[in-house]
Design a protein around this motif. Structure first.
Motif, mmCIF file in Angstrom:
data_model
loop_
_atom_site.group_PDB
_atom_site.id
_atom_site.type_symbol
_atom_site.label_atom_id
_atom_site.label_comp_id
_atom_site.label_asym_id
_atom_site.label_seq_id
_atom_site.Cartn_x
_atom_site.Cartn_y
_atom_site.Cartn_z
ATOM 1 N N MET A 192 -10.259 -12.780 -17.183
ATOM 2 C CA MET A 192 -9.944 -11.529 -16.508
ATOM 3 C C MET A 192 -9.414 -11.833 -15.115
ATOM 4 O O MET A 192 -10.048 -12.526 -14.326
ATOM 5 C CB MET A 192 -11.203 -10.674 -16.399
ATOM 6 C CG MET A 192 -10.935 -9.199 -16.596
ATOM 7 S SD MET A 192 -12.443 -8.215 -16.454
ATOM 8 C CE MET A 192 -12.073 -6.965 -17.634
ATOM 9 N N ALA A 193 -8.234 -11.324 -14.792
ATOM 10 C CA ALA A 193 -7.627 -11.608 -13.491
ATOM 11 C C ALA A 193 -8.327 -10.825 -12.389
ATOM 12 O O ALA A 193 -8.873 -9.739 -12.608
ATOM 13 C CB ALA A 193 -6.140 -11.242 -13.519
ATOM 14 N N GLU A 194 -8.301 -11.406 -11.205
ATOM 15 C CA GLU A 194 -8.892 -10.734 -10.056
ATOM 16 C C GLU A 194 -8.052 -9.528 -9.640
ATOM 17 O O GLU A 194 -6.825 -9.519 -9.810
ATOM 18 C CB GLU A 194 -8.972 -11.690 -8.862
ATOM 19 C CG GLU A 194 -10.031 -12.752 -8.958
ATOM 20 C CD GLU A 194 -10.118 -13.571 -7.675
ATOM 21 O OE1 GLU A 194 -10.642 -13.050 -6.670
ATOM 22 O OE2 GLU A 194 -9.644 -14.721 -7.674
ATOM 23 N N VAL A 195 -8.721 -8.529 -9.089
ATOM 24 C CA VAL A 195 -8.060 -7.402 -8.441
ATOM 25 C C VAL A 195 -8.605 -7.347 -7.025
ATOM 26 O O VAL A 195 -9.803 -7.118 -6.820
ATOM 27 C CB VAL A 195 -8.332 -6.067 -9.171
ATOM 28 C CG1 VAL A 195 -7.701 -4.907 -8.412
ATOM 29 C CG2 VAL A 195 -7.802 -6.129 -10.598
ATOM 30 N N LEU A 196 -7.744 -7.595 -6.051
ATOM 31 C CA LEU A 196 -8.182 -7.599 -4.660
ATOM 32 C C LEU A 196 -8.284 -6.177 -4.136
ATOM 33 O O LEU A 196 -7.388 -5.357 -4.357
ATOM 34 C CB LEU A 196 -7.201 -8.392 -3.787
ATOM 35 C CG LEU A 196 -7.011 -9.877 -4.127
ATOM 36 C CD1 LEU A 196 -6.045 -10.513 -3.135
ATOM 37 C CD2 LEU A 196 -8.353 -10.617 -4.114
ATOM 38 N N VAL A 197 -9.365 -5.883 -3.441
ATOM 39 C CA VAL A 197 -9.593 -4.564 -2.849
ATOM 40 C C VAL A 197 -9.832 -4.746 -1.357
ATOM 41 O O VAL A 197 -10.779 -5.432 -0.952
ATOM 42 C CB VAL A 197 -10.816 -3.868 -3.481
ATOM 43 C CG1 VAL A 197 -11.142 -2.585 -2.727
ATOM 44 C CG2 VAL A 197 -10.555 -3.569 -4.952
ATOM 45 N N LEU A 198 -8.982 -4.155 -0.539
ATOM 46 C CA LEU A 198 -9.179 -4.215 0.905
ATOM 47 C C LEU A 198 -10.249 -3.191 1.295
ATOM 48 O O LEU A 198 -10.090 -1.993 1.072
ATOM 49 C CB LEU A 198 -7.881 -3.916 1.649
ATOM 50 C CG LEU A 198 -8.002 -3.947 3.185
ATOM 51 C CD1 LEU A 198 -8.383 -5.343 3.665
ATOM 52 C CD2 LEU A 198 -6.695 -3.498 3.840
ATOM 53 N N VAL A 199 -11.330 -3.678 1.874
ATOM 54 C CA VAL A 199 -12.451 -2.822 2.252
ATOM 55 C C VAL A 199 -12.181 -2.201 3.625
ATOM 56 O O VAL A 199 -11.933 -2.907 4.603
ATOM 57 C CB VAL A 199 -13.769 -3.620 2.274
ATOM 58 C CG1 VAL A 199 -14.910 -2.775 2.833
ATOM 59 C CG2 VAL A 199 -14.092 -4.113 0.862
ATOM 60 N N ASP A 200 -12.231 -0.884 3.657
ATOM 61 C CA ASP A 200 -12.092 -0.140 4.912
ATOM 62 C C ASP A 200 -13.495 0.062 5.463
ATOM 63 O O ASP A 200 -14.336 0.706 4.832
ATOM 64 C CB ASP A 200 -11.414 1.212 4.632
ATOM 65 C CG ASP A 200 -11.040 1.940 5.919
ATOM 66 O OD1 ASP A 200 -11.350 1.430 7.013
ATOM 67 O OD2 ASP A 200 -10.435 3.039 5.823
ATOM 68 N N HIS A 201 -13.760 -0.502 6.640
ATOM 69 C CA HIS A 201 -15.109 -0.403 7.203
ATOM 70 C C HIS A 201 -15.045 -0.213 8.713
ATOM 71 O O HIS A 201 -14.025 -0.472 9.350
ATOM 72 C CB HIS A 201 -15.919 -1.662 6.865
ATOM 73 C CG HIS A 201 -15.447 -2.901 7.584
ATOM 74 N ND1 HIS A 201 -16.036 -3.367 8.732
ATOM 75 C CD2 HIS A 201 -14.419 -3.756 7.313
ATOM 76 C CE1 HIS A 201 -15.408 -4.469 9.141
ATOM 77 N NE2 HIS A 201 -14.422 -4.720 8.291
ATOM 78 N N VAL A 202 -16.139 0.250 9.266
ATOM 79 C CA VAL A 202 -16.270 0.403 10.712
ATOM 80 C C VAL A 202 -17.470 -0.410 11.161
ATOM 81 O O VAL A 202 -18.621 -0.065 10.848
ATOM 82 C CB VAL A 202 -16.440 1.882 11.118
ATOM 83 C CG1 VAL A 202 -16.626 2.000 12.638
ATOM 84 C CG2 VAL A 202 -15.253 2.713 10.665
ATOM 85 N N ASP A 203 -17.194 -1.528 11.818
ATOM 86 C CA ASP A 203 -18.252 -2.411 12.317
ATOM 87 C C ASP A 203 -19.278 -2.753 11.245
ATOM 88 O O ASP A 203 -20.496 -2.751 11.485
ATOM 89 C CB ASP A 203 -18.951 -1.780 13.522
ATOM 90 C CG ASP A 203 -18.022 -1.650 14.727
ATOM 91 O OD1 ASP A 203 -17.052 -2.415 14.806
ATOM 92 O OD2 ASP A 203 -18.272 -0.771 15.575
#
Length: 317
Positions: free
Chosen positions: A1-12
């Motif tokens: 199964m290929a990776e799916v990159l997810v950019l995490v939106d976070h605050v500190d």
């Protein structure tokens, strides 16, 4: 199964709800891998495994906090080159779209924005013409880079390995062309964030002026809700633009959405039509919002809303 990159939106180090939504979506497309960048990334990395992240790529380089989006795109470009993911998912907000565009240029991949869904075949579903038409789009060249609208996928927990891997990257002069010189923390009231609230009360042109929005605010506070506004109301200067619900504003999908004095133009409907229960209050029985509403009340909002607020307060007491 290929990776799916997810950019995490976070605050500190505190991930936003949209990050959990993207990880939930990524589980249907491949093996979710979270990418957490900037100040507080290590703290955020500890939380994303609960939503299915098998790997968590962390980079806390000083440049990620000192400059704008350039360094973020470079870290993602390095991961795309090294990991050959099936796709990259980003939040469909101003920052996510700009990072996605820069990433597409760096990697030669195709960019699709404002998706409201993605199939296992990596076909993105998008709504155009104010939500009147739904189209399917697919990237033909390179790694698909897709920005997804908040509130498009209900977040569900599913434990992942959450294996943390530290990432280093080199940043070019172009990455550092725009420096962050000052960050001002916006004063927060007691109301929930518009994009994450389970109840939203919105006012429109029918409010008449800015002062009358106090009626909407009082109802919202009684319900513990966020306050929204139509484009007509924000363009008139009656309420801040960051509270605009619609195709060119925020997309919301609460359990309960109350539209007060909103006619229901396509532009507004595109931002709230996936709400679980919609209640409309308008004096015009022909208002388009009633076509979408689960419950409609035809009447003068200046009489109806205060009575509704009073009755809710009685029942709470």
């Amino acid at each position: 199964m290929a990776e799916v990159l997810v950019l995490v939106d976070h605050v500190d180090g505190a991930p936003k709800k949209v990050s959990y939504e993207l990880l939930t979506l990524a589980r249907t497309l491949g093996e979710p891998s979270a990418v957490v960048l900037g100040k507080g990334a290590s703290a955020a990395a500890e939380k994303v495994g609960a939503y299915g992240a098998e790997k968590v790529y962390v980079c806390e380089a000083e440049e990620l906090s000192s400059y704008l989006v350039g360094p973020h795109a470079s870290v993602l470009a390095k991961l795309v080159q090294e990991k050959s993911p099936a796709a990259v998912l980003l939040p469909s907000n101003a920052t996510g779209k700009e990072i996605g565009a820069r990433l597409a240029v760096k990697t030669g991949g195709g960019l699709l924005t404002d998706a409201v869904g993605v199939t296992p075949e990596l076909v993105a579903e998008q709504q155009i013409f104010g939500g009147a038409v739904t189209v399917q789009s697919k990237v033909q060249t390179g790694t698909p880079i897709i920005t997804v609208r908040p509130n498009s996928t209900p977040p569900t927990e599913q434990a992942g390995a959450g294996t943390v891997e530290q990432v280093t990257a080199e940043f070019s002069d172009a990455d550092k062309a725009s420096r962050l010189v000052e960050a001002v923390v916006e004063a927060k009231g007691g109301r929930p964030d518009l994009g994450e609230a389970s109840i939203v009360v919105s006012g429109g042109r029918g409010m008449g002026n800015a002062e009358n929005f106090s009626i909407v605010e009082k109802l919202a506070d009684t319900l513990g809700a966020a306050v929204g506004a139509s484009r007509a109301a924000t363009d008139a200067g009656w309420y801040p633009h960051q509270n605009q619900v619609g195709q060119t504003g925020r997309t919301v999908s609460p359990q309960l959405y109350i539209a007060v004095g909103i006619s229901g133009a396509i532009q507004h409907r595109a931002g709230m039509q996936t709400s679980k229960t919609i209640v409309a209050i308008n004096k015009d029985p022909e208002a388009p919002i009633f076509e979408l509403a689960d419950f409609g009340l035809v009447g003068d909002l200046f009489n109806v809303v205060p009575q509704l607020t009073e009755e809710i307060e009685k029942r709470k007491g």
